[in-house]
Design a protein around this motif. Structure first.
Motif, PDB file in Angstrom:
ATOM      1  N   ALA A 170      -7.305   1.821  -4.098  1.00  0.00           N
ATOM      2  CA  ALA A 170      -8.135   0.910  -4.572  1.00  0.00           C
ATOM      3  C   ALA A 170      -8.420  -0.165  -3.274  1.00  0.00           C
ATOM      4  CB  ALA A 170      -7.184  -0.164  -5.422  1.00  0.00           C
ATOM      5  N   VAL A 171      -7.502  -0.097  -2.232  1.00  0.00           N
ATOM      6  CA  VAL A 171      -7.444  -0.744  -1.029  1.00  0.00           C
ATOM      7  C   VAL A 171      -8.631   0.117   0.111  1.00  0.00           C
ATOM      8  CG1 VAL A 171      -6.549  -1.711   0.999  1.00  0.00           C
ATOM      9  CG2 VAL A 171      -5.491  -2.044  -1.230  1.00  0.00           C
ATOM     10  N   ALA A 172      -8.221   1.335   0.253  1.00  0.00           N
ATOM     11  CA  ALA A 172      -8.813   2.110   1.196  1.00  0.00           C
ATOM     12  C   ALA A 172     -10.234   2.406   0.848  1.00  0.00           C
ATOM     13  CB  ALA A 172      -7.860   3.289   1.663  1.00  0.00           C
ATOM     14  N   HIS A 173     -10.409   2.838  -0.457  1.00  0.00           N
ATOM     15  CA  HIS A 173     -11.789   3.569  -0.952  1.00  0.00           C
ATOM     16  C   HIS A 173     -11.982   2.550  -2.243  1.00  0.00           C
ATOM     17  CE1 HIS A 173     -10.798   6.819   1.768  1.00  0.00           C
ATOM     18  NE2 HIS A 173      -9.329   6.793   1.001  1.00  0.00           N
ATOM     19  N   PRO A 174     -12.323   1.299  -1.679  1.00  0.00           N
ATOM     20  CA  PRO A 174     -13.011   0.495  -2.780  1.00  0.00           C
ATOM     21  C   PRO A 174     -14.324   0.924  -3.636  1.00  0.00           C
ATOM     22  CG  PRO A 174     -13.644  -0.593  -0.878  1.00  0.00           C
ATOM     23  CD  PRO A 174     -12.565   0.639  -0.424  1.00  0.00           C
ATOM     24  N   LEU A 175     -15.328   1.656  -2.834  1.00  0.00           N
ATOM     25  CA  LEU A 175     -16.330   2.391  -3.341  1.00  0.00           C
ATOM     26  C   LEU A 175     -16.400   3.406  -4.439  1.00  0.00           C
ATOM     27  CD1 LEU A 175     -19.128   2.081  -0.550  1.00  0.00           C
ATOM     28  CD2 LEU A 175     -18.879   0.741  -2.455  1.00  0.00           C
ATOM     29  N   ARG A 176     -15.025   4.025  -4.381  1.00  0.00           N
ATOM     30  CA  ARG A 176     -14.882   5.208  -5.282  1.00  0.00           C
ATOM     31  C   ARG A 176     -14.734   4.644  -6.750  1.00  0.00           C
ATOM     32  NH1 ARG A 176     -10.683   9.459  -2.493  1.00  0.00           N
ATOM     33  NH2 ARG A 176     -11.917   9.816  -0.554  1.00  0.00           N
ATOM     34  N   THR A 177     -15.393   5.554  -7.576  1.00  0.00           N
ATOM     35  CA  THR A 177     -15.419   5.040  -9.204  1.00  0.00           C
ATOM     36  C   THR A 177     -13.872   5.098  -9.645  1.00  0.00           C
ATOM     37  OG1 THR A 177     -17.458   6.604  -9.327  1.00  0.00           O
ATOM     38  CG2 THR A 177     -16.250   5.796 -11.232  1.00  0.00           C
ATOM     39  N   TYR A 258      -4.106  -3.867   6.253  1.00  0.00           N
ATOM     40  CA  TYR A 258      -3.642  -5.334   6.251  1.00  0.00           C
ATOM     41  C   TYR A 258      -3.781  -5.819   7.729  1.00  0.00           C
ATOM     42  CZ  TYR A 258      -1.605  -9.836   4.996  1.00  0.00           C
ATOM     43  OH  TYR A 258      -1.579 -11.236   4.691  1.00  0.00           O
ATOM     44  N   TRP A 259      -3.082  -5.448   8.572  1.00  0.00           N
ATOM     45  CA  TRP A 259      -3.138  -5.839   9.828  1.00  0.00           C
ATOM     46  C   TRP A 259      -4.497  -5.975  10.607  1.00  0.00           C
ATOM     47  CZ3 TRP A 259      -0.192  -8.411  13.193  1.00  0.00           C
ATOM     48  CH2 TRP A 259      -0.338  -8.486  14.656  1.00  0.00           C
ATOM     49  N   VAL A 260      -5.315  -4.838  10.223  1.00  0.00           N
ATOM     50  CA  VAL A 260      -6.795  -4.614  10.823  1.00  0.00           C
ATOM     51  C   VAL A 260      -7.325  -5.788   9.984  1.00  0.00           C
ATOM     52  CG1 VAL A 260      -8.893  -3.337  10.731  1.00  0.00           C
ATOM     53  CG2 VAL A 260      -6.628  -2.470  11.460  1.00  0.00           C
ATOM     54  N   SER A 261      -7.389  -6.054   8.713  1.00  0.00           N
ATOM     55  CA  SER A 261      -8.085  -7.093   8.130  1.00  0.00           C
ATOM     56  C   SER A 261      -7.848  -8.371   8.554  1.00  0.00           C
ATOM     57  CB  SER A 261      -7.970  -6.700   6.545  1.00  0.00           C
ATOM     58  OG  SER A 261      -6.669  -7.317   6.075  1.00  0.00           O
ATOM     59  N   GLN A 262      -6.627  -8.642   8.967  1.00  0.00           N
ATOM     60  CA  GLN A 262      -6.357  -9.842   9.418  1.00  0.00           C
ATOM     61  C   GLN A 262      -6.676 -10.379  10.948  1.00  0.00           C
ATOM     62  OE1 GLN A 262      -5.236 -12.394   7.160  1.00  0.00           O
ATOM     63  NE2 GLN A 262      -5.728 -10.554   5.762  1.00  0.00           N
ATOM     64  N   THR A 263      -6.844  -8.988  11.777  1.00  0.00           N
ATOM     65  CA  THR A 263      -7.226  -9.313  13.309  1.00  0.00           C
ATOM     66  C   THR A 263      -8.623  -8.974  13.534  1.00  0.00           C
ATOM     67  OG1 THR A 263      -6.364  -7.140  13.632  1.00  0.00           O
ATOM     68  CG2 THR A 263      -4.647  -8.946  13.818  1.00  0.00           C
ATOM     69  N   ARG A 264      -9.293  -8.253  12.651  1.00  0.00           N
ATOM     70  CA  ARG A 264     -10.533  -7.960  13.077  1.00  0.00           C
ATOM     71  C   ARG A 264     -11.677  -9.160  12.931  1.00  0.00           C
ATOM     72  NH1 ARG A 264     -13.077  -2.785  10.071  1.00  0.00           N
ATOM     73  NH2 ARG A 264     -12.548  -4.245   8.386  1.00  0.00           N
ATOM     74  N   PRO A 280      -5.474  -5.762   1.455  1.00  0.00           N
ATOM     75  CA  PRO A 280      -4.534  -5.454   0.292  1.00  0.00           C
ATOM     76  C   PRO A 280      -4.126  -6.922  -0.132  1.00  0.00           C
ATOM     77  CG  PRO A 280      -3.978  -4.208   2.439  1.00  0.00           C
ATOM     78  CD  PRO A 280      -4.872  -5.052   2.917  1.00  0.00           C
ATOM     79  N   LYS A 281      -3.925  -6.982  -1.460  1.00  0.00           N
ATOM     80  CA  LYS A 281      -3.180  -8.133  -2.028  1.00  0.00           C
ATOM     81  C   LYS A 281      -1.669  -8.203  -1.911  1.00  0.00           C
ATOM     82  CE  LYS A 281      -3.386 -10.919  -6.093  1.00  0.00           C
ATOM     83  NZ  LYS A 281      -3.907 -11.105  -7.562  1.00  0.00           N
ATOM     84  N   PRO A 282      -1.164  -8.885  -0.973  1.00  0.00           N
ATOM     85  CA  PRO A 282       0.498  -8.627  -0.482  1.00  0.00           C
ATOM     86  C   PRO A 282       1.104  -8.809  -1.396  1.00  0.00           C
ATOM     87  CG  PRO A 282      -0.930  -9.970   1.252  1.00  0.00           C
ATOM     88  CD  PRO A 282      -1.690 -10.049   0.081  1.00  0.00           C
ATOM     89  N   LYS A 283       1.061  -9.692  -2.578  1.00  0.00           N
ATOM     90  CA  LYS A 283       2.119 -10.115  -3.397  1.00  0.00           C
ATOM     91  C   LYS A 283       2.392  -8.903  -4.398  1.00  0.00           C
ATOM     92  CE  LYS A 283       1.657 -15.074  -3.452  1.00  0.00           C
ATOM     93  NZ  LYS A 283       1.501 -16.194  -4.191  1.00  0.00           N
ATOM     94  N   VAL A 284       0.944  -8.298  -4.948  1.00  0.00           N
ATOM     95  CA  VAL A 284       1.119  -7.314  -5.713  1.00  0.00           C
ATOM     96  C   VAL A 284       1.959  -5.892  -5.198  1.00  0.00           C
ATOM     97  CG1 VAL A 284      -0.202  -5.442  -7.146  1.00  0.00           C
ATOM     98  CG2 VAL A 284      -0.837  -8.032  -7.071  1.00  0.00           C
ATOM     99  N   LEU A 285       1.251  -5.888  -3.879  1.00  0.00           N
ATOM    100  CA  LEU A 285       1.739  -4.509  -3.115  1.00  0.00           C
ATOM    101  C   LEU A 285       3.563  -4.776  -2.697  1.00  0.00           C
ATOM    102  CD1 LEU A 285      -0.924  -4.141  -0.447  1.00  0.00           C
ATOM    103  CD2 LEU A 285      -0.470  -2.684  -2.540  1.00  0.00           C
TER     104      LEU A 285
END
Length: 374
Positions: A170-177, A258-264, A280-285
């Motif tokens: 769900a995080v790495a491939h959001p476009l997949r069905t 998650y690190w990339v999403s916060q630093t890019r 990623p949604k940290p609390k759920v993970l």
């Protein structure tokens, strides 16, 4: 947890928790009556709390499932849009809040709660067996009750692995069905099928034997030391080592995303024609990771205690029998404690999903109502 049945102290296997051996050493070497009573009381309490918590989880999931079906009946159809293209309406929006992902997570939590319940239902038999020091449930009970340990343990860790894989996708491939309900059910069924297959050798080989001097019966597996060593080593790899490496790799990748999403920089993501991985949604993970870590913390010590005598055969005779039984009881209480603590994680996890669905619906969910009757 009676992984190895009720083997006597002279057996090739470590002492079981219930220590139902009529051929035990002198009474002075065995745990006292007070120790046995304390163990039985603690195990009964853990069983009661765990069964109550897991039944509450099941009822909660079933009620929410009915609520989702009623809400879904109010819409004729939805026009799906890739989640990365939808407008962000709230910081809580994430891939895990989609209906399909939520349904998959609830099915997996349902599978975990059922595995916990099956395991907890063996506690009364263990308590009774500890008090009477003899197996009293026949050969069928010997095969079924003691095999549930392997079955529920593998069903839990396989479901947790599938749950971690779903979060990664769900995080790495959001476009997949998104997966359909049938495919989600198939994955859970596969986890239970593999668990049954791995527990079958124990179920087949367990049988009743007369104790020394024909005093009582023991439930023991019918194989030699080498076969036991191979079988338990395989089960350690399938229940602890293999899933541990897989889940560790998935969470390491999610941590990097998650690190990339916060630093890019924000402009860097906009240059991609395709949708980048979602943050990623940290609390759920973290809640899912908490369930996994609790599983390892409760089961790994028992596995070490079971495997050490097979790989270090000179270690067990040096430990007093009473100490062996006490260690088995402590580690068994730890495994039942895992099923007792899990419902708190399940409630928090499904609660996060419920709050995510309460966020105002974005523009990618459009419902067309039927025209009024003329």
């Amino acid at each position: 947890m009676d992984l190895l049945g009720s083997s006597p102290p002279t057996s090739l296997y470590p002492l079981p928790v219930n220590c139902s051996s009529s051929s035990s050493p002198p009474t002075s070497a065995s745990p006292s009556l007070a120790s046995t009573a304390l163990f039985c009381a603690l195990l009964s309490l853990l069983s009661l709390l765990g069964i109550t918590g897991n039944l509450y989880t099941l009822v909660l999931l079933l009620r929410r499932s009915r609520g989702r079906r009623r809400r879904g009946a109010s819409c004729c159809f939805r026009i799906p849009v890739p989640s990365c293209l939808a407008p962000t309406t709230s910081p809580s929006s994430s891939p895990t809040s989609s209906p399909s992902s939520s349904s998959s997570l609830h099915l997996q939590v349902l599978s975990l709660a059922l595995a916990d319940l099956l395991y907890l239902f063996t506690a009364p038999f263990i308590v009774y067996n500890s008090l009477v020091s003899e197996w009293a449930f026949g050969e069928l009970g010997c095969r079924l009750i003691l095999s549930l340990d392997f079955l529920t343990m593998h069903a839990s860790i396989f479901t947790l692995t599938a749950m971690s894989l779903d979060r990664y996708r769900a995080v790495a491939h959001p476009l997949r069905t998104s997966s359909s309900s049938s495919s989600n059910l198939l994955r859970v069924g596969l986890a239970w099928g593999l668990a049954v297959a791995l527990s079958l050798p124990m179920m087949i080989t367990l049988h009743l034997e007369d104790g020394e001097n024909h005093k009582g019966q023991l439930c023991v597996p019918a194989w030699d030391e080498q076969s036991s060593k191979v079988y338990l080593s395989v089960l350690f790899c399938t229940s602890i080592l293999g899933p541990g490496l897989a889940i560790g790799a998935l969470y390491a990748t999610l941590g990097r995303l998650y690190w990339v999403s916060q630093t890019r920089p924000a402009w860097a993501a906009g240059n991609n024609s395709a949708c980048p991985p979602r943050a990623p949604k940290p609390k759920v993970l973290l809640l899912i990771l908490g369930i996994v870590l609790a599983f390892w913390a409760c089961f790994l010590p028992f596995w070490i205690w079971q495997l050490l005598p097979l790989y270090q055969p000179d270690m067990l005779p040096a430990v007093p029998v009473g100490t062996q039984v006490t260690v088995n009881r402590i580690l068994t209480g730890l495994t039942y404690g895992n099923s007792c603590v899990n419902p708190f994680f399940y409630t928090l996890l499904t609660g996060k999903q419920k709050r995510s669905r309460q966020v105002p619906a974005p523009a990618n969910q459009l419902c067309r109502k039927s025209p009024p009757l003329q």
